[in-house]
Design an enzyme around this catalytic site. Structure first.
Site, PDB file in Angstrom:
ATOM      1  N   HIS A  94      -5.789   2.766   1.432  1.00 11.44           N
ATOM      2  CA  HIS A  94      -5.041   3.941   1.896  1.00 11.44           C
ATOM      3  C   HIS A  94      -5.690   4.626   3.118  1.00 11.44           C
ATOM      4  CE1 HIS A  94      -2.999   3.190  -1.755  1.00 11.44           C
ATOM      5  NE2 HIS A  94      -3.719   3.940  -2.558  1.00 11.44           N
ATOM      6  N   LYS A 133       5.043   6.627   2.404  1.00 14.84           N
ATOM      7  CA  LYS A 133       5.211   8.082   2.426  1.00 14.84           C
ATOM      8  C   LYS A 133       5.801   8.502   3.770  1.00 14.84           C
ATOM      9  CE  LYS A 133       1.345   8.844  -0.694  1.00 14.84           C
ATOM     10  NZ  LYS A 133       0.921   9.933  -1.524  1.00 14.84           N
ATOM     11  N   ASP A 142     -10.813   1.694  -4.363  1.00 15.58           N
ATOM     12  CA  ASP A 142      -9.533   2.220  -4.840  1.00 15.58           C
ATOM     13  C   ASP A 142      -8.760   2.942  -3.729  1.00 15.58           C
ATOM     14  OD1 ASP A 142      -7.700   2.864  -7.018  1.00 15.58           O
ATOM     15  OD2 ASP A 142      -8.384   4.944  -6.792  1.00 15.58           O
ATOM     16  N   ASP A 160       0.910  -1.143   0.000  1.00 10.65           N
ATOM     17  CA  ASP A 160       0.000   0.000   0.000  1.00 10.65           C
ATOM     18  C   ASP A 160       0.947   1.189   0.000  1.00 10.65           C
ATOM     19  OD1 ASP A 160      -1.381   2.294   0.816  1.00 10.65           O
ATOM     20  OD2 ASP A 160      -2.937   1.084   1.726  1.00 10.65           O
ATOM     21  N   HIS A 161       1.068   1.882  -1.132  1.00 10.50           N
ATOM     22  CA  HIS A 161       2.175   2.835  -1.238  1.00 10.50           C
ATOM     23  C   HIS A 161       2.042   3.995  -0.256  1.00 10.50           C
ATOM     24  CE1 HIS A 161      -0.542   5.180  -3.839  1.00 10.50           C
ATOM     25  NE2 HIS A 161       0.256   6.203  -3.615  1.00 10.50           N
TER      26      HIS A 161
HETATM   27  C1  BG6 Z   1      -3.697   4.941  -6.018  1.00  5.82           C
HETATM   28  C2  BG6 Z   1      -5.084   5.033  -6.576  1.00  5.82           C
HETATM   29  O1  BG6 Z   1      -3.567   3.804  -5.217  1.00  5.82           O
HETATM   30  O2  BG6 Z   1      -3.433   6.103  -5.253  1.00  5.82           O
HETATM   31  C3  BG6 Z   1      -5.243   6.279  -7.412  1.00  5.82           C
HETATM   32  O3  BG6 Z   1      -5.344   3.882  -7.369  1.00  5.82           O
HETATM   33  C4  BG6 Z   1      -4.858   7.496  -6.617  1.00  5.82           C
HETATM   34  O4  BG6 Z   1      -6.578   6.402  -7.884  1.00  5.82           O
HETATM   35  C5  BG6 Z   1      -3.480   7.308  -5.989  1.00  5.82           C
HETATM   36  O5  BG6 Z   1      -4.836   8.610  -7.501  1.00  5.82           O
HETATM   37  C6  BG6 Z   1      -3.139   8.443  -5.055  1.00  5.82           C
HETATM   38  O6  BG6 Z   1      -1.817   8.277  -4.631  1.00  5.82           O
HETATM   39  P1  BG6 Z   1      -0.847   9.514  -4.434  1.00  5.82           P
HETATM   40  O7  BG6 Z   1       0.437   8.935  -3.975  1.00  5.82           O
HETATM   41  O8  BG6 Z   1      -0.764  10.220  -5.753  1.00  5.82           O
HETATM   42  O9  BG6 Z   1      -1.500  10.361  -3.381  1.00  5.82           O
END
Ligand code: BG6
Length: 503
Positions: free
Chosen positions: A248, A190, A243, A185-186
């Site tokens: 997130h 952060k 999504d 989960d990126h």
């Molecule tokens: C992704 C979603 O996981 O996260 C996207 O699939 C979203 O829809 C994005 O735009 C947002 O990530 P960040 O790092 O740009 O805030």
């Protein structure tokens, strides 16, 4: 953090090598690790895909990606040439069992050349429909057997509901053990998100007030001005709840609400996070309209530019019922948070790009100041800013200089940029480094993903079973649908315009 000299030789096998994720995020992150001398001395990036590429073509494609998407901009030629030597294209049909046998032989040959048993990272940057054949292929060819050195990385979306998540997870767990599985989960990569734990548990001053006695409510906002861009085909089958919220926003919720870990280690932190999800008050099917609001963007203007409605975006059904905005009201039923509402919202094509967590403290128990002083014109809040500002703001009341007594809100700020004078690494740099060093602290454990799906199922089922009649219901460039106001208003609260955004 280990110095790169301590990193073991690594073979990084990237499935979906020709795809968008590899181009935009993974390879630029690997290149930045290379620039910062944080890749192992012996490292190979083996890009697996079925297109008719060769290693030079793949490297040129990645070069363009680095130029466009790396936080460091276009690379110096010598640095790129050095990195390019690590890229090798492996043309392969993922449905063909022989291709895994060939891959295995190739990896073994590197180990023979290097006279080492290297770390092997299998990164699945593919659509989730391909997870199953790839994981089976890796498993049946014996590539999953080395529990210590071989691991697999999967990206969200991990399923589209509880059942499909379990199917994907069963396949993963049949072939790899949990310590080998890294679910990305990126948001967890952060810096500002990681700092939530540092702020809460490395300082004694926050914990005493971090509970129902002092906190009135919490608002988590992740708003984007972007629409679905070129991802309509995927997004129209997902929507904001799947999504963004299931992963997130729930990660953010867990970090804000969790109990202190005994130790900063993967299992303890993940145990504490899952306790939060287990404590969420279930949403009864008939209570969904009181706890969850959905929206879909209409046309509108953002920064003076006209934006089309969601239903006119490429790849989107012109009668789509998919939500591009979701807001939830949640309660964490435990001693710390009983009856403190948590409001979560996220949406595309909103008024500003902003991600923040706002902790709103209770009013003073007794008003010593006259009503004319202006006390309570703005309540005390602690704002954790994740994007675009990166920092923490404490908003509190102070006396305005001069005669008479007038109280005004002021800000006390911590800014990452000013304090550390460095560019923070991109989330993927942190996460890829952690995968290579086999540190799972910032990755999702299966039980956490499952608990998040289980909790959201009544909302997903209610929304799927009851198509809306009011979509599109918010203009591009607004703060979302008006119906979301009721979610906070019925508790006597309101969504605040996020701090420091300049719409
Ligand atoms: C992704 C979603 O996981 O996260 C996207 O699939 C979203 O829809 C994005 O735009 C947002 O990530 P960040 O790092 O740009 O805030």
């Amino acid at each position: 953090m280990k110095p790169s000299t301590d990193l073991r030789d690594t073979l990084f096998v990237l499935f979906g090598a020709g795809g968008d994720l590899s181009w935009r995020l993974i390879v630029p992150a690997l290149f930045n690790l290379h620039l910062n001398k944080r890749l192992p001395a012996r490292f190979m990036l083996l890009g697996v895909d079925r297109a008719d590429y060769d290693s030079d073509m793949l490297a040129d494609h990645y070069h363009q990606g680095v130029i466009r998407f790396s936080r460091n901009g276009a690379p110096a030629d010598d640095a790129w040439q050095e990195f390019k030597k690590t890229i090798r294209y492996v043309r392969s049909d993922i449905n063909d069992p022989d291709s895994y046998t060939r891959l295995k032989t190739m990896l073994e040959n590197y180990d023979l050349d290097w006279n080492d048993r290297s770390e092997k990272v299998f990164y699945l940057a593919t659509p989730p429909t391909l997870f199953e054949p790839i994981v089976h292929g890796l498993g049946s060819s014996g590539l999953a057997l080395d529990r210590e050195h071989n691991r697999v990385v999967v990206e969200k979306p991990l399923g589209r509901d509880l059942e499909s998540f379990r199917e994907i997870n069963d396949v993963l767990c049949l072939n790899f053990n949990e310590q080998q599985i890294f679910r990305i989960d990126h948001f967890l990569g952060k810096e500002t998100v990681q700092n939530i734990l540092a702020m809460r548990f490395a300082n004694p001053i926050f914990e005493p007030v971090w509970n129902r006695r002092y906190v009135d409510h919490v608002i988590i906002t992740v708003a984007e001005t972007l629409g679905v861009e070129s991802r309509g085909g995927y997004y129209d089958h997902a929507g904001a709840l799947r999504d963004m919220v299931q992963n997130h926003l729930f990660q953010l919720l867990c970090l804000v609400a969790m109990e202190p870990p005994v130790a900063y280690d993967a299992e303890d932190i993940r145990d504490k996070k899952i306790d939060v999800l287990r404590a969420l008050r279930p949403i009864a099917p008939d209570a969904v309209p009181d706890c969850a609001v959905r929206g879909q963007y209409d046309e509108g203007k953002i920064a003076g530019t006209h934006k089309p409605r969601y239903r006119d975006e490429p790849g989107v059904d012109s009668h789509s019922n998919t939500e591009t905005y979701a807001a939830l009201k949640l309660h964490v039923d435990n001693w710390r948070w009983q009856d403190v509402p948590f409001y979560l919202r996220t949406g595309k094509r909103m008024c500003a790009d902003v991600s923040e967590i706002s902790i709103r403290f209770r009013d003073v128990p007794h008003r010593s100041f006259p009503a004319s002083s202006g006390l309570n014109s703005q309540p005390v809040r602690l704002v954790i800013q994740m994007h675009p500002e990166q920092g923490i703001v404490l908003k509190f009341m102070a006396k305005e200089p001069g005669s008479g007594l007038r109280l005004l809100p002021v800000d006390m700020r911590f800014s990452y940029k000013e304090a550390f004078q460095v560019d923070t690494p991109a989330a993927y740099e942190t996460l890829l480094w952690d995968v290579m060093t086999s540190d799972a602290t910032l990755f999702m454990r299966a039980d956490q993903v499952e608990a998040a799906w289980r909790f959201l199922m009544p909302v997903l089922e209610n929304w799927e079973g009851n198509p809306t009649v009011d979509f599109p219901n918010y203009a591009s460039g607004s703060w979302g649908p008006e119906t979301a106001e009721a979610l906070t208003a019925c508790d006597g609260k309101c969504w605040l315009i996020p701090t420091l955004t300049k719409p």
